[in-house]
Write a protein that holds these residues in place. Structure first.
Motif, PDB file in Angstrom:
ATOM      1  N   ARG A 106      -1.615   8.976 -10.566  1.00 54.01           N
ATOM      2  CA  ARG A 106      -2.059   9.476  -9.258  1.00 54.01           C
ATOM      3  C   ARG A 106      -1.051  10.528  -8.808  1.00 54.01           C
ATOM      4  N   PHE A 107      -1.520  11.758  -8.591  1.00 54.29           N
ATOM      5  CA  PHE A 107      -0.534  12.804  -8.346  1.00 54.29           C
ATOM      6  C   PHE A 107      -0.866  13.700  -7.160  1.00 54.29           C
ATOM      7  N   TYR A 108       0.214  14.235  -6.646  1.00 56.08           N
ATOM      8  CA  TYR A 108       0.218  15.219  -5.559  1.00 56.08           C
ATOM      9  C   TYR A 108       0.602  16.553  -6.196  1.00 56.08           C
ATOM     10  N   ALA A 109      -0.067  17.605  -5.819  1.00 55.73           N
ATOM     11  CA  ALA A 109       0.238  18.917  -6.389  1.00 55.73           C
ATOM     12  C   ALA A 109       0.080  19.967  -5.305  1.00 55.73           C
ATOM     13  N   ALA A 150      -5.045  -0.100 -13.639  1.00 61.08           N
ATOM     14  CA  ALA A 150      -4.424   0.806 -12.668  1.00 61.08           C
ATOM     15  C   ALA A 150      -2.985   1.142 -13.037  1.00 61.08           C
ATOM     16  N   SER A 151      -2.350   0.306 -13.853  1.00 62.25           N
ATOM     17  CA  SER A 151      -0.977   0.591 -14.276  1.00 62.25           C
ATOM     18  C   SER A 151      -0.904   1.829 -15.153  1.00 62.25           C
ATOM     19  N   LYS A 180       0.814  -1.215   0.000  1.00 64.04           N
ATOM     20  CA  LYS A 180       0.000   0.000   0.000  1.00 64.04           C
ATOM     21  C   LYS A 180       0.851   1.270   0.000  1.00 64.04           C
ATOM     22  N   PHE A 181       2.154   1.105   0.005  1.00 65.75           N
ATOM     23  CA  PHE A 181       3.070   2.239   0.062  1.00 65.75           C
ATOM     24  C   PHE A 181       3.528   2.588  -1.345  1.00 65.75           C
ATOM     25  N   ASN A 182       3.533   3.878  -1.660  1.00 62.90           N
ATOM     26  CA  ASN A 182       4.028   4.321  -2.961  1.00 62.90           C
ATOM     27  C   ASN A 182       5.549   4.439  -2.879  1.00 62.90           C
ATOM     28  N   PRO A 183       6.301   3.579  -3.568  1.00 59.51           N
ATOM     29  CA  PRO A 183       7.752   3.569  -3.398  1.00 59.51           C
ATOM     30  C   PRO A 183       8.471   4.645  -4.194  1.00 59.51           C
ATOM     31  N   ILE A 184       7.719   5.396  -4.991  1.00 58.52           N
ATOM     32  CA  ILE A 184       8.333   6.467  -5.769  1.00 58.52           C
ATOM     33  C   ILE A 184       7.281   7.528  -6.056  1.00 58.52           C
ATOM     34  N   SER A 185       7.709   8.767  -6.048  1.00 62.35           N
ATOM     35  CA  SER A 185       6.859   9.878  -6.458  1.00 62.35           C
ATOM     36  C   SER A 185       7.678  10.689  -7.455  1.00 62.35           C
ATOM     37  N   VAL A 186       7.466  10.405  -8.720  1.00 57.61           N
ATOM     38  CA  VAL A 186       8.279  11.035  -9.761  1.00 57.61           C
ATOM     39  C   VAL A 186       7.931  12.519  -9.794  1.00 57.61           C
ATOM     40  N   SER A 187       8.966  13.349  -9.712  1.00 61.26           N
ATOM     41  CA  SER A 187       8.733  14.762  -9.430  1.00 61.26           C
ATOM     42  C   SER A 187       9.010  15.654 -10.630  1.00 61.26           C
ATOM     43  N   ASP A 218       2.669  -4.700 -14.289  1.00 60.44           N
ATOM     44  CA  ASP A 218       1.572  -4.681 -13.322  1.00 60.44           C
ATOM     45  C   ASP A 218       2.029  -4.958 -11.899  1.00 60.44           C
ATOM     46  N   ASP A 219       3.286  -5.396 -11.726  1.00 56.60           N
ATOM     47  CA  ASP A 219       3.802  -5.637 -10.378  1.00 56.60           C
ATOM     48  C   ASP A 219       4.011  -4.339  -9.609  1.00 56.60           C
ATOM     49  N   PHE A 220       4.313  -3.255 -10.321  1.00 58.80           N
ATOM     50  CA  PHE A 220       4.717  -2.038  -9.619  1.00 58.80           C
ATOM     51  C   PHE A 220       4.082  -0.755 -10.147  1.00 58.80           C
ATOM     52  N   ALA A 221       3.678  -0.719 -11.415  1.00 60.94           N
ATOM     53  CA  ALA A 221       3.183   0.536 -11.993  1.00 60.94           C
ATOM     54  C   ALA A 221       1.971   1.113 -11.265  1.00 60.94           C
ATOM     55  N   PRO A 222       1.053   0.286 -10.724  1.00 58.52           N
ATOM     56  CA  PRO A 222      -0.081   0.890 -10.013  1.00 58.52           C
ATOM     57  C   PRO A 222       0.317   1.710  -8.793  1.00 58.52           C
ATOM     58  N   ARG A 223       1.539   1.514  -8.271  1.00 60.62           N
ATOM     59  CA  ARG A 223       1.965   2.266  -7.090  1.00 60.62           C
ATOM     60  C   ARG A 223       2.921   3.401  -7.436  1.00 60.62           C
ATOM     61  N   ILE A 224       3.154   3.669  -8.709  1.00 59.58           N
ATOM     62  CA  ILE A 224       3.930   4.854  -9.073  1.00 59.58           C
ATOM     63  C   ILE A 224       3.063   6.081  -8.807  1.00 59.58           C
ATOM     64  N   SER A 225       3.608   7.023  -8.068  1.00 57.87           N
ATOM     65  CA  SER A 225       2.877   8.264  -7.814  1.00 57.87           C
ATOM     66  C   SER A 225       3.703   9.431  -8.331  1.00 57.87           C
ATOM     67  N   TRP A 226       3.123  10.623  -8.255  1.00 56.49           N
ATOM     68  CA  TRP A 226       3.726  11.777  -8.921  1.00 56.49           C
ATOM     69  C   TRP A 226       3.616  13.025  -8.059  1.00 56.49           C
ATOM     70  N   ASN A 227       4.622  13.864  -8.168  1.00 57.51           N
ATOM     71  CA  ASN A 227       4.582  15.213  -7.594  1.00 57.51           C
ATOM     72  C   ASN A 227       4.635  16.182  -8.772  1.00 57.51           C
ATOM     73  N   LEU A 228       3.470  16.704  -9.168  1.00 56.90           N
ATOM     74  CA  LEU A 228       3.390  17.539 -10.369  1.00 56.90           C
ATOM     75  C   LEU A 228       3.198  19.017 -10.067  1.00 56.90           C
ATOM     76  N   GLY A 229       3.311  19.422  -8.786  1.00 55.75           N
ATOM     77  CA  GLY A 229       3.411  20.854  -8.547  1.00 55.75           C
ATOM     78  C   GLY A 229       4.771  21.283  -9.044  1.00 55.75           C
ATOM     79  N   VAL A 230       5.131  22.516  -9.083  1.00 60.59           N
ATOM     80  CA  VAL A 230       4.514  23.619  -8.380  1.00 60.59           C
ATOM     81  C   VAL A 230       3.364  24.172  -9.232  1.00 60.59           C
ATOM     82  N   VAL A 231       2.221  24.378  -8.604  1.00 58.43           N
ATOM     83  CA  VAL A 231       1.064  24.889  -9.316  1.00 58.43           C
ATOM     84  C   VAL A 231       1.121  26.410  -9.322  1.00 58.43           C
TER      85      VAL A 231
END
Length: 696
Positions: free
Chosen positions: A317-320, A312-313, A223-230, A267-280
């Protein structure tokens, strides 16, 4: 109305517009904006394939069917300072006020792998985040905060592996299994080499550690996102909003290929890739459009390249949220309005988590009051503004759909350009860095011309200066408390267990086995961040910064206001960034502008030691040293520079300081020997005039 009547109406409008032409307008990413958009601009859009339905490929309208009608975005406030106890108190207060997720800011020594008692980093401990030296600090950071009830985001890259191991260990102490932990590691090293600068290991070693974290989490911490590509750090360095997304996608494709080479399936890992797409930014419509375009393009890229079986791959899913570079030192209360617009843009773009900056973050880390205002801003928009009543409320707007299409097309162009060269080669040759710097200079030019208006800065500027506001001040005792705890941990731990764990860690690093189990054992033995990183650098080596920079080339800043004055004496200036801070956009831009103003400029890159700066100044026989400091350590670093100059018998070199400097620190800097101080927002003409006066 008949078709002919429609044409007559349009013709009449066009005639009236021609009588009073309007000036051209572009978005921050450089898209031309027409005065009016009509159904003609949406003719090429295929609703099913381009817009579609939320929760359905290509996810233009959102990754979940009901989006915010089902669940609001996670309210985060990026926070951390001083010791673990200091930050824990702030976290618990914010959680009581309705914050729904933690976002941990770590100090620079922790980010790069130094312990707080390392004598080379003492003035940066606890400055821009919380100091975490060992598991003892992590235990105190989350004391009274149940890890099975909260998700935690760590903005950490180089030291992601030990931070993950510590978080798992605290969870175990609380009775929370790895399968229950929720949160995110940034763990995106590639952008560190081109934009942020918190590197330590060579690129290949950093990628290996990233792959180990991602592979381990896929199996053990699902359930942990192991990366947040920024993309946010590249945007802070100068990339346009759309460029930053495209460059983040390039890096993500490299990480995916790395894991596929290890034998994992997409499909083993792509559903848990997350993103940091700020700065808004405050261009609400472009921001919402670029997020919609990003979701659509990422889904298409993953489908085209990897053909996953799990939908889901393909989800992005992003944080901004807002960032310090969108805030102004001038009239800081205006930043409350800017942040509100940025939160609205994030919500209209369908973010899963949002961070709202505090209005005082252009000066320092936020006060408790300012951070509460930022949290309330999110809550008011989430619960009162009506944005959450329907999914993707901007869909169907001729303007927004046109911007969405333009953003997707531009992102593809940037991706293709970099991929033709290759990610590693693009970084080594400076292709990406030069693209980012060009965009940064273009923004400066737009500011200078008035095309880009920033209220209170280049329009409606007050002459009496900024209104005084209360700022967070670092506790001078925090460093002492932190060092005492780290020393106590070393005294009380089982030294034999630590030594054995570090030997095991080195063996894992030398092999091709996943390093995380050995990392967990090391942190449970209370090995420190510094000891762990020293063990790894003994195996992997240290990264050597090639100092790729357009500053050393022939590029001009392109700013009309900068003119060399041939009759002035030639000024020779060393522009340097002391300490651990890697934010170099301001230093690079200033170096180019000073060169355009007729000065001889030597730019030494980031993360310079005090001794290296002084030695370079002597070797280059400069008239002055210009220090760029954004980490809050400006007083201590300036004092050290002055001491070294005196020790070397150098008394004819002026030291000037610029960066994120509160007004209250100007006199202390001058008392320590700074010849001039330039806080953020100082007009460039004033900088040049002051420098020329020093050597007149």
């Amino acid at each position: 109305m008949e078709h002919g009547a429609e044409e007559t109406t349009r013709a009449r409008w066009e005639k009236r517009m021609a009588e009073k032409p309007v000036t051209p307008s572009t978005t921050p990413s450089g898209f031309d904006v027409a005065p009016l958009y009509t159904p003609e601009d949406a003719k090429a859009i295929d609703f099913e394939n381009d817009i579609g339905y939320p929760g359905e490929f290509p996810f233009t309208r959102g990754i979940y069917p009901s989006m915010y009608r089902g669940r609001l975005w996670t309210f985060r406030e990026y926070s951390g300072f001083g010791t673990a106890e200091d930050t824990n108190t702030r976290y618990r207060s914010l959680l009581e006020q309705g914050m729904t997720g933690l976002s941990v800011a770590l100090d620079l020594p922790t980010q790069i792998g130094f312990d707080s008692d390392d004598p080379t980093v003492w003035d940066e401990v606890g400055r821009v985040g919380v100091a975490i030296d060992s598991l003892a600090d992590m235990e105190r950071l989350f004391e009274g905060i149940p890890l099975d009830k909260v998700s935690t985001n760590f903005t950490i890259n180089t030291t992601s592996a030990p931070i993950l191991a510590m978080y798992m260990a605290v969870g175990e102490q609380q009775g929370v299994t790895p399968e229950q932990l929720r949160g995110t590691l940034q763990n995106d090293p590639l952008k560190e080499y081109i934009a942020r600068g918190t590197w330590l290991f060579p690129v290949d070693a950093a990628l290996r550690l990233t792959g180990d974290v991602m592979a381990f989490c896929a199996q053990e911490v699902p359930k942990f996102n192991p990366i947040s590509v920024s993309g946010s750090h590249m945007q802070q360095a100068g990339a346009t909003p759309v460029e930053s997304v495209a460059l983040a996608f390039v890096h993500a494709l490299a990480y995916i290929d790395l894991l596929l080479e290890r034998g994992l399936s997409i499909d083993d890992f792509a559903p848990r890739i997350s993103w940091n797409l700020g700065v808004v930014g405050t261009d609400l419509f472009e921001e919402a459009a670029r997020f919609r375009a990003a979701r659509r393009l990422w889904a298409r890229l993953v489908q085209e390249r990897y053909q996953p079986k799990n939908p889901a791959s393909c989800m992005l899913r992003f944080y901004a949220g807002s960032g310090g570079n969108t805030l102004t030192v001038e009239e800081p209360l205006n930043n409350i309005v800017r942040v509100a617009i940025e939160v609205m843009a994030s919500a209209l773009g369908g973010a899963q988590a949002v961070h709202a900056c505090s209005y005082d973050e252009a000066y320092a880390i936020p006060t408790e009051e300012a951070q509460l205002i930022a949290l309330r801003t999110q809550q008011i928009i989430g619960y009162e503004a009506g944005l959450t009543r329907t999914v993707d409320p901007l869909a169907g707007s001729y303007y927004v759909e046109s911007l969405t299409n333009a953003a997707e097309q531009k992102m593809r162009e940037v991706i293709d350009e970099v991929m033709q060269v290759g990610v590693s080669r693009a970084i080594e040759t400076g292709l990406v860095q030069e693209r980012i710097m060009r965009s940064a200079l273009l923004e400066e030019q737009r500011m200078e011309s008035g095309e880009k208006v920033v209220v209170g800065v280049n329009k409606f500027r007050q002459t009496e200066g900024a209104a005084p506001i209360e700022l967070h001040r670092a506790d001078p005792e925090a460093y002492k408390r932190q060092v005492e705890r780290t020393e106590r941990v070393r005294r009380e731990r089982d030294a034999g267990r630590v030594e054995a764990a570090l030997v095991q860690l080195a063996a894992a690093a030398q092999s091709d086995t996943n390093i995380i189990p050995a990392m967990v054992e090391a942190v449970k033995a209370y090995a420190t961040i510094g000891e762990i990183c020293k063990t790894l650098t003994d195996v992997f080596g240290l990264y050597t910064d090639p100092a790729v920079s357009v500053v050393s080339g022939n590029q001009s800043s392109g700013l009309q206001k900068i003119q060399a004055q041939a009759h002035d004496p030639k000024i020779r200036i060393l522009v340097a960034k002391p300490g651990l801070d890697g934010h170099d956009r301001g230093a690079k831009t200033m170096a180019l502008m000073l060169r355009d103003a007729g000065m001889e400029v030597i730019y030494t890159g980031i993360r310079n030691s005090v001794d290296a700066i002084v030695q370079a100044a002597i070797q280059e026989d400069v008239d002055m040293i210009g220090l760029s400091v954004l980490s809050g350590a400006h007083v201590g670093l300036t004092e050290q520079i002055m001491e070294r100059l005196r020790e070397k018998g150098v008394d004819d070199v002026h030291v000037v300081v610029g960066g994120v400097i509160p007004e209250a620190d100007i006199e202390p800097l001058k008392a320590r020997g700074a010849a001039a101080v330039f806080p953020g927002g100082t007009p460039f003409e004033a900088v040049v005039a002051e420098l020329r006066s020093l050597v007149a």
